[in-house]
Motif scaffolding. Structure first.
Motif, PDB file in Angstrom:
ATOM      1  N   UNK A   1      34.827  35.802  34.717  1.00  0.00           N
ATOM      2  CA  UNK A   1      35.868  36.081  35.673  1.00  0.00           C
ATOM      3  C   UNK A   1      37.169  37.003  34.802  1.00  0.00           C
ATOM      4  N   UNK A   2      37.307  36.583  33.762  1.00  0.00           N
ATOM      5  CA  UNK A   2      38.349  36.919  33.030  1.00  0.00           C
ATOM      6  C   UNK A   2      38.030  38.103  32.515  1.00  0.00           C
ATOM      7  N   UNK A   3      36.853  38.399  31.887  1.00  0.00           N
ATOM      8  CA  UNK A   3      36.458  39.746  31.373  1.00  0.00           C
ATOM      9  C   UNK A   3      36.331  40.719  32.831  1.00  0.00           C
ATOM     10  N   UNK A   4      35.889  40.465  33.924  1.00  0.00           N
ATOM     11  CA  UNK A   4      35.846  41.264  34.800  1.00  0.00           C
ATOM     12  C   UNK A   4      37.554  41.848  35.204  1.00  0.00           C
ATOM     13  N   UNK A   5      38.290  40.716  35.278  1.00  0.00           N
ATOM     14  CA  UNK A   5      39.589  40.925  35.853  1.00  0.00           C
ATOM     15  C   UNK A   5      40.204  42.043  34.824  1.00  0.00           C
ATOM     16  N   UNK A   6      39.860  41.690  33.457  1.00  0.00           N
ATOM     17  CA  UNK A   6      40.310  42.908  32.394  1.00  0.00           C
ATOM     18  C   UNK A   6      39.903  44.214  32.828  1.00  0.00           C
ATOM     19  N   UNK A   7      38.716  44.251  33.571  1.00  0.00           N
ATOM     20  CA  UNK A   7      38.074  45.646  33.606  1.00  0.00           C
ATOM     21  C   UNK A   7      38.703  46.144  34.682  1.00  0.00           C
ATOM     22  N   UNK A   8      38.627  45.270  36.020  1.00  0.00           N
ATOM     23  CA  UNK A   8      39.517  45.565  37.135  1.00  0.00           C
ATOM     24  C   UNK A   8      40.944  46.294  36.932  1.00  0.00           C
ATOM     25  N   UNK A   9      41.515  45.397  36.174  1.00  0.00           N
ATOM     26  CA  UNK A   9      43.110  45.607  35.864  1.00  0.00           C
ATOM     27  C   UNK A   9      43.009  47.181  35.109  1.00  0.00           C
TER      28      UNK A   9
END
Length: 218
Positions: A63-71
């Protein structure tokens, strides 16, 4: 053109292990967008993106990795909207109901054909928990690498940045800006579709995307 709207929604508390990853992501993105956005805005977008994805995530492992990509994707959209005339890259946004089927397929196909000459995004009005695995299988069968894909909510920053918005499901899914060309593709959803129907949807999307790519090149 009005200034890009800064994200203001409060971020939900991140998991302890994720907090460290998000903090490193903030540092990395603050360096990347130095001179474009203040660190406070970068931090807000990162943690807001995490909170938004957490609401529908079934598995929180990445989730944290995806959030970084999304951000990062949202910040790139904000930067484009902030200085649209300086960017020569066309921005295309595909918006579906759940961002689990046609929107993801179309985005992957256009990214495959256009490579780095077009910035492609997908989003959902009510993002689902995961991309339909049959969509990924159909893309792989065509030699299309979808990469790190996951359902994302449609946000004002990506809509504002888009030169083209293509909707599925409802043509009124999003309110587009004056500078944006809006198209609605009446393509069947993958829900309850059999293998032959899935293949037919993917083929129709492939034909439409190829025509769109030819148009963008012209």
């Amino acid at each position: 053109m009005s200034e890009p709207t800064e994200p203001t929604a409060p971020a939900e508390a991140a998991q302890p292990l994720d907090t460290r990853v998000l903090a490193r992501t903030v540092e990395h993105l603050a360096e990347r967008y130095a001179g474009v956005f203040p660190p406070e805005l970068v931090e807000r977008v990162v943690f807001e993106s995490y909170a938004t994805l957490a609401r529908t995530a079934r598995v929180r492992t990445y989730l944290a990795s995806m959030a970084g990509h999304f951000a990062d994707n949202r910040l790139a959209a904000l930067a484009h909207a902030k200085d649209r005339d300086a960017s020569g890259v066309v921005q295309v946004l595909f918006v579906g109901v759940h961002d689990t089927g046609p929107a993801q397929i179309a985005a992957a196909l256009l990214a495959h054909y256009a490579q780095d000459t077009v910035e492609v995004r997908s989003a959902g009005v009510l993002p689902g928990p995961a991309v339909d695995p049959r969509a990924l299988e159909a893309l792989a069968a065509r030699g299309v690498e979808a990469g790190q894909v996951y359902p994302k909510p449609v946000t004002d920053d990506v809509v504002r940045a888009a030169d083209r918005v293509i909707t599925f499901g409802s043509p009124d899914a999003v309110a587009v800006y004056e500078h944006t060309v809006h198209q609605h593709w009446d393509v069947a959803d993958l829900q309850d579709a059999g293998p032959e129907q899935v293949e037919a949807v993917v083929q129709e999307l492939d034909d439409r995307v190829r025509a769109l790519w030819a148009e963008l090149q012209g």
